[in-house]
Design a protein around this motif. Structure first.
Motif, short mmCIF file in Angstrom:
data_model
loop_
_atom_site.label_atom_id
_atom_site.label_comp_id
_atom_site.label_asym_id
_atom_site.label_seq_id
_atom_site.Cartn_x
_atom_site.Cartn_y
_atom_site.Cartn_z
N LEU A 23 0.83 -1.21 0.00
CA LEU A 23 0.00 0.00 0.00
C LEU A 23 0.86 1.25 0.00
CD1 LEU A 23 -2.78 -1.09 2.52
CD2 LEU A 23 -3.08 -0.69 0.07
N GLN A 24 1.95 1.23 0.75
CA GLN A 24 2.84 2.38 0.76
C GLN A 24 3.48 2.60 -0.62
OE1 GLN A 24 5.57 1.36 3.89
NE2 GLN A 24 4.18 1.95 5.54
N ALA A 25 3.95 1.53 -1.22
CA ALA A 25 4.59 1.63 -2.54
C ALA A 25 3.58 2.08 -3.59
CB ALA A 25 5.20 0.29 -2.92
N TRP A 26 2.37 1.54 -3.53
CA TRP A 26 1.34 1.90 -4.52
C TRP A 26 0.93 3.36 -4.37
CZ3 TRP A 26 -0.28 -0.96 -8.59
CH2 TRP A 26 -1.40 -0.50 -9.29
N LEU A 27 0.82 3.83 -3.12
CA LEU A 27 0.46 5.23 -2.89
C LEU A 27 1.53 6.16 -3.44
CD1 LEU A 27 -1.31 7.44 -1.60
CD2 LEU A 27 -0.02 7.10 0.52
N VAL A 28 2.80 5.87 -3.15
CA VAL A 28 3.89 6.73 -3.64
C VAL A 28 3.91 6.75 -5.17
CG1 VAL A 28 6.39 7.01 -3.72
CG2 VAL A 28 5.28 6.41 -1.57
N LEU A 77 -8.08 4.38 -5.60
CA LEU A 77 -9.02 3.57 -4.82
C LEU A 77 -8.28 2.57 -3.92
CD1 LEU A 77 -11.84 2.77 -7.42
CD2 LEU A 77 -12.01 4.24 -5.40
N VAL A 78 -7.12 2.11 -4.37
CA VAL A 78 -6.36 1.12 -3.60
C VAL A 78 -5.91 1.69 -2.26
CG1 VAL A 78 -4.32 -0.35 -3.58
CG2 VAL A 78 -5.67 -0.12 -5.67
N PRO A 79 -5.18 2.82 -2.22
CA PRO A 79 -4.82 3.38 -0.91
C PRO A 79 -6.01 3.88 -0.12
CG PRO A 79 -4.10 4.83 -2.68
CD PRO A 79 -4.54 3.57 -3.32
N LEU A 80 -7.07 4.31 -0.80
CA LEU A 80 -8.26 4.76 -0.08
C LEU A 80 -8.89 3.60 0.70
CD1 LEU A 80 -10.14 7.17 0.47
CD2 LEU A 80 -11.51 6.44 -1.49
N LEU A 81 -8.94 2.43 0.07
CA LEU A 81 -9.48 1.26 0.76
C LEU A 81 -8.55 0.77 1.87
CD1 LEU A 81 -10.85 -0.72 -2.34
CD2 LEU A 81 -12.17 0.52 -0.62
N GLY A 82 -7.25 1.04 1.73
CA GLY A 82 -6.29 0.61 2.74
C GLY A 82 -5.78 1.73 3.62
N MET A 83 -6.57 2.79 3.77
CA MET A 83 -6.09 3.97 4.49
C MET A 83 -5.79 3.68 5.96
SD MET A 83 -9.68 6.10 4.67
CE MET A 83 -9.05 7.30 5.81
N SER A 84 -6.46 2.69 6.55
CA SER A 84 -6.19 2.37 7.95
C SER A 84 -4.78 1.81 8.13
CB SER A 84 -7.23 1.37 8.47
OG SER A 84 -7.19 0.18 7.72
N TRP A 85 -4.19 1.29 7.04
CA TRP A 85 -2.81 0.79 7.08
C TRP A 85 -1.80 1.90 6.83
CZ3 TRP A 85 -1.51 -4.44 7.80
CH2 TRP A 85 -2.59 -5.34 7.84
N VAL A 113 -13.18 10.04 3.37
CA VAL A 113 -13.72 9.36 2.19
C VAL A 113 -14.62 10.29 1.40
CG1 VAL A 113 -15.21 7.49 1.41
CG2 VAL A 113 -13.52 7.07 3.21
N ILE A 114 -15.46 11.06 2.10
CA ILE A 114 -16.36 12.00 1.42
C ILE A 114 -15.57 13.04 0.64
CG2 ILE A 114 -18.03 13.86 1.80
CD1 ILE A 114 -19.11 12.21 4.15
N ARG A 115 -14.51 13.55 1.25
CA ARG A 115 -13.68 14.55 0.56
C ARG A 115 -13.06 13.96 -0.70
NH1 ARG A 115 -11.77 15.56 5.78
NH2 ARG A 115 -9.73 14.69 5.30
N ASN A 116 -12.55 12.75 -0.60
CA ASN A 116 -11.90 12.14 -1.76
C ASN A 116 -12.89 11.82 -2.88
OD1 ASN A 116 -8.79 11.26 -1.50
ND2 ASN A 116 -9.71 11.45 0.54
N LEU A 117 -14.10 11.47 -2.53
CA LEU A 117 -15.12 11.29 -3.56
C LEU A 117 -15.41 12.62 -4.25
CD1 LEU A 117 -17.60 8.86 -1.77
CD2 LEU A 117 -15.94 8.31 -3.57
N LEU A 118 -15.37 13.70 -3.49
CA LEU A 118 -15.59 15.03 -4.07
C LEU A 118 -14.44 15.42 -4.99
CD1 LEU A 118 -17.43 17.50 -4.14
CD2 LEU A 118 -16.19 18.40 -2.16
N TYR A 119 -13.19 15.11 -4.59
CA TYR A 119 -12.05 15.39 -5.46
C TYR A 119 -12.21 14.63 -6.79
CZ TYR A 119 -9.91 16.51 -0.91
OH TYR A 119 -9.65 17.00 0.34
#
Length: 353
Positions: A23-28, A77-85, A113-119
């Motif tokens: 998740l860290q690598a994918w986010l970066v 969507l991948v880091p958003l779903l794994g944001m707790s990690w 999550v609401i903010r990111n859906l708005l973005y």
């Protein structure tokens, strides 16, 4: 294509071996390449507000790059779903520092999550609209305002909140100039030979101005934080000036700003396609290094898995984006040539008439 498939397979292996590292690598990787289409959206909005031959002739290029915004949104969507990690502020409240607890009205999962859906709605809508053959000129101003607001809070959410003690008012502006500068570099790298020398020079001048704007924002943030002696904010820089991050940061600055600045000083050289392509390639390498410098130190531990997951994610996300961009660029280029031929035919028919 084979390299991209192999990189995706390595990423899938990373999911099974170490989900947090993946998740860290994918986010970066996603944020590194995602800056480019978001910057292209801004270039189209700027041209819509100001006009000019530079944008008329290169519009197909920025539209192709902006069209990859939807791939960026899907990848996020991948880091958003794994944001707790990923996000330290998702830990139990009693374990958080006091300065972070005061921010939990903003930093909480439902609102995040609401903010990111708005973005996604704003950027996806702008990218779709700007890729249409015709737009209402008056809509570019509110579109630019929405882009700036979304970018500012997106920077707070996905960059600053990785280290929730850190805060800077200038951070969003620095990211905006970074995104536009990098997008213009990629545009010149891909299509400089297809543009007339005068158009190349105009775009290079705009690009240089944006690079200097980024330098001003980055220096302003540094001098405000350092002179204010703010411990939480200074810690953000201390992490990035220790160990191997110090030479990486200096190299990124040199490649992203210093070398391109020197190479763009000559008016005659700015008209040469090959010169601009070399300059743009150097700048993009600096962009990639700078994004790693900004993001990776936020993760306190550096597992051994990152040595292969980080590059694999960069190749996978960047490769998918390039495949999408190549197809869109080919389609837009053919359509642009067809429109030019049609326009010339009509013009010649009017002359004969």
């Amino acid at each position: 294509m084979i390299i991209v498939i192999v990189a995706l397979a390595v990423c899938l292996l990373g999911v099974a071996i170490d989900l947090r590292s993946f998740l860290q690598a994918w986010l970066v990787a996603t944020l590194t390449w995602g800056m480019l289409p978001l910057g292209a959206v801004a270039v189209l909005l700027i041209h819509g507000l100001t006009g000019g031959a530079w944008g008329n002739e290169s519009r197909y290029l920025w539209q192709a790059l902006a069209s990859t915004t939807h791939l960026f949104l899907l990848a996020m969507l991948v880091p958003l779903l794994g944001m707790s990690w990923l996000m330290p502020w998702t830990a139990p409240v009693e374990t958080l520092p006091e300065v972070v607890r005061h921010k939990l009205l903003y930093l909480n999962m439902p609102f995040f999550v609401i903010r990111n859906l708005l973005y996604a709605l704003i950027w996806g809508g702008l990218a779709w609209w700007l890729c249409q053959p015709r737009q209402h000129r008056r809509a570019h101003a509110p579109g630019a305002i929405l882009w700036v607001l979304a970018f500012t809070f997106f920077g707070f959410d996905w960059f600053m909140s990785l280290e929730p003690k850190f805060y800077s008012d200038v951070f969003g502006l620095e990211l905006m100039t970074l995104a536009v500068s990098s997008a213009m570099a990629l545009g010149l790298l891909l299509c400089a030979p297809m543009l007339r020398p005068a158009i190349r020079s105009d775009i290079a001048n705009l690009w240089l101005g944006m690079l200097l704007g980024w330098a001003f924002m980055a220096f302003s943030q540094l001098i405000i934080i350092w002179s204010g002696n703010m411990p939480h904010e200074i810690g953000w820089y201390l992490q990035r000036t220790s160990g191997s991050w110090r030479p990486i940061g200096r190299l990124a600055f040199a490649l992203f700003l210093f070398v391109p600045f020197l190479m763009l000083l000559s008016s005659s050289l700015k008209r040469r396609a090959s010169w601009l392509q070399v300059t743009a390639a150097i700048c993009l390498v600096g962009h990639v290094l700078h994004m790693q410098w900004m993001l990776w130190p936020a993760f306190s531990k550096w597992p051994a898995n990152q040595a292969w997951l980080g590059p694999a994610a960069l190749i996978a996300v960047g490769g998918l984006g390039y495949l999408w961009l190549s197809r869109a660029l080919s389609t837009n280029l053919n359509r642009n040539l067809s429109e030019n031929l049609t326009g010339r035919a009509i013009e010649q028919g009017g002359r004969h008439g």
